[in-house]
Write a protein that holds these residues in place. Structure first.
Motif: not given
Length: 222
Positions: A166-179
């Motif tokens: 979950e930590y990795g998933f949310i971090t990834y979304l925060q780093a990719h605002p285009d998703i």
């Protein structure tokens, strides 16, 4: 439902899927075939040694970016940053871990060598991506999926520490605002807690169609 005798056989419309959501059987897992499938809202899911089964379930389980729920505990973790998160550092190993790390109420795995080889091919083309979560130099969590335009098609995740994936998933979304949308494919109680929801297949395909131009612009469709 049709049997794909070769890679020149087109997928039928997802509207023709069986009640369970099966669109077609057979065919191969070439990068071109997988890209064609995902761009039409179809994904493979089958057991090792059996023909490929292509799915487009109704309803579809998705997470809209604006509906992502981050718990107070996770917000605290994100502020404290106890783990290091990387992207695409060890894609194949993340898939292997997703296949082997035990899950509650799940026997065996659908992530077998043929799938690992196929998605590694997509990774080499820049379509499939991995997220790695590290505690020091130890890989403790991760996930992988396909990024196609504004959609991230999540495939699987694993955790060796509480909340690592979950930590990795949310971090990834925060780093990719285009998703704008995460395609979770099928229902998961865990992802529902993060804000994922069921929507009709027609609604999902309409969203996919709107974002198809973004996919073409990224030169994913060949």
């Amino acid at each position: 439902m049709i049997y794909l005798t070769n890679d020149k056989t087109s997928f039928p419309s997802p509207d023709t899927a069986s009640e369970e959501g099966i669109v077609a059987l057979g065919g191969s897992l070439t990068p071109e075939r997988l890209i064609e499938a995902y761009s039409e809202g179809i994904f493979p899911w089958y057991n090792e040694g059996e023909p490929v089964v292509w799915w487009c379930p109704d309803p579809r389980f998705v997470l809209f970016r604006e509906k992502l729920h981050i718990s107070k505990h996770m917000r605290k973790m994100l502020r404290e940053a106890p783990y290091c998160v990387t992207y695409n550092r060890c894609f194949t190993e993340v898939m292997r871990q997703c296949a082997t790390v035990p899950r509650k109420d799940q026997d065996g795995t659908w992530i077998h060598p043929e799938l690992i080889e196929a998605y590694t091919g997509l990774h080499k083309r820049g379509v499939a991506h991995s997220v790695e979560v590290w505690e020091g130099d130890v890989l403790i969590g991760g996930l992988y999926g396909l990024k196609m335009g504004k959609i991230f098609c999540g495939e699987s995740m694993f955790s060796k520490r509480n909340n690592a994936s979950e930590y990795g998933f949310i971090t990834y979304l925060q780093a990719h605002p285009d998703i704008a949308l995460v395609d979770c494919q099928i229902y998961s109680e865990y992802l529902e807690r993060l804000g994922a929801e069921k929507i009709p297949r027609k609604e999902f395909l309409a969203l996919l169609d709107k974002m198809r131009e973004d996919i073409k612009n990224e030169k994913i469709i060949t």
